[in-house]
Design a protein around this motif. Structure first.
Motif, PDB file in Angstrom:
ATOM      1  N   THR A 132       1.146  -0.997  -0.080  1.00 25.61           N
ATOM      2  CA  THR A 132      -0.082   0.132   0.104  1.00 25.61           C
ATOM      3  C   THR A 132       1.012   1.097  -0.127  1.00 25.61           C
ATOM      4  OG1 THR A 132      -1.580  -1.003   1.320  1.00 25.61           O
ATOM      5  CG2 THR A 132      -1.874   1.012   1.355  1.00 25.61           C
ATOM      6  N   VAL A 133       0.738   1.991  -1.067  1.00 24.53           N
ATOM      7  CA  VAL A 133       1.700   3.202  -1.293  1.00 24.53           C
ATOM      8  C   VAL A 133       0.698   4.421  -1.071  1.00 24.53           C
ATOM      9  CG1 VAL A 133       2.831   4.515  -2.883  1.00 24.53           C
ATOM     10  CG2 VAL A 133       2.847   2.219  -3.114  1.00 24.53           C
ATOM     11  N   ARG A 134       1.220   5.319   0.174  1.00 27.36           N
ATOM     12  CA  ARG A 134       0.396   6.555   0.618  1.00 27.36           C
ATOM     13  C   ARG A 134       1.161   7.709  -0.208  1.00 27.36           C
ATOM     14  NH1 ARG A 134       0.563   2.571   4.205  1.00 27.36           N
ATOM     15  NH2 ARG A 134      -1.194   2.180   5.267  1.00 27.36           N
ATOM     16  N   GLY A 135       0.535   8.637  -0.615  1.00 26.93           N
ATOM     17  CA  GLY A 135       0.815   9.686  -1.098  1.00 26.93           C
ATOM     18  C   GLY A 135      -0.059  10.874  -1.147  1.00 26.93           C
ATOM     19  N   ALA A 136       0.273  11.982  -1.804  1.00 24.07           N
ATOM     20  CA  ALA A 136      -0.712  13.372  -1.979  1.00 24.07           C
ATOM     21  C   ALA A 136      -1.928  12.948  -2.592  1.00 24.07           C
ATOM     22  CB  ALA A 136       0.222  14.515  -2.507  1.00 24.07           C
ATOM     23  N   GLY A 137      -2.006  11.736  -3.249  1.00 21.60           N
ATOM     24  CA  GLY A 137      -3.138  11.534  -3.972  1.00 21.60           C
ATOM     25  C   GLY A 137      -4.066  10.614  -3.398  1.00 21.60           C
ATOM     26  N   GLY A 138      -3.561  10.092  -2.212  1.00 17.48           N
ATOM     27  CA  GLY A 138      -4.304   8.999  -1.386  1.00 17.48           C
ATOM     28  C   GLY A 138      -3.484   7.619  -1.422  1.00 17.48           C
TER      29      GLY A 138
END
Length: 177
Positions: A107-113
């Motif tokens: 699961t990658v978390r970033g500015a876009g969710g």
């Protein structure tokens, strides 16, 4: 049963000898030459030469992949994907359909969710080191680098100098699929 303890002087002598042996081994080891933050590398099995970004900010390495499909093989989860890479040495697009066992989901978390990505093992060559590493699969068409090497891989390669690029050429003649 009688105790077989060594005299203190013998124990200290052995400890000092061990410490000297460790120190001389450390001193004789050649220092690692830092890699640049961008290097040329090979992606197997096709041995496509592409630019690798060495990213100390990422934990897991990432590889360009499109049309990822999940399927089952021998009771295990697998993925197949298109790996279309521009070979910078030959100047041509190399298209491949790859199948690999699914190692895990990331699961990658970033500015876009958040986004879930499959993780598979792939062989890559950087310098003279052939590595069989975990890569998250992601469409990197909009990125400058189709391969990103994260810290889990970088710890096997050595230091990275953010002021350098293209310090080594890939040379892994012993590599196989």
């Amino acid at each position: 049963m009688p105790s077989r303890r060594r005299p203190l002087s013998q124990t200290l002598f052995l400890a000092a000898g061990f410490a000297l042996a460790c120190q001389s081994t450390a001193l004789s080891a050649a220092p690692l030459t830092p890699l640049g933050w961008v290097e040329r590398g090979l992606v197997y099995p096709e041995q496509v030469m592409v630019k690798f970004k060495l990213d100390t900010g990422a934990l897991t390495s990432s590889l360009h992949a499109e049309d990822v499909e999940y399927f089952e093989k021998d009771g295990q989860k697998w993925v197949r994907f298109d790996m279309d890479l521009e070979d910078i040495e030959k100047g041509k697009l190399v298209k491949s359909r790859i199948e690999r066992k699914l190692e895990r989901e990331l699961t990658v978390r970033g500015a876009g969710g958040t986004e879930d990505r499959p993780v598979v093992r792939m062989k890559v060559c950087i310098g003279d080191q052939l590595l069989n590493e975990q890569f998250s699969l992601n469409d990197r068409d909009d990125m400058n680098y189709p391969v990103l090497l994260g810290r889990r891989t970088l710890e096997k390669l050595g230091p990275v100098d953010s002021g350098k690029t293209f310090t080594v050429e890939p040379n892994c003649a012993r590599a196989q699929d």
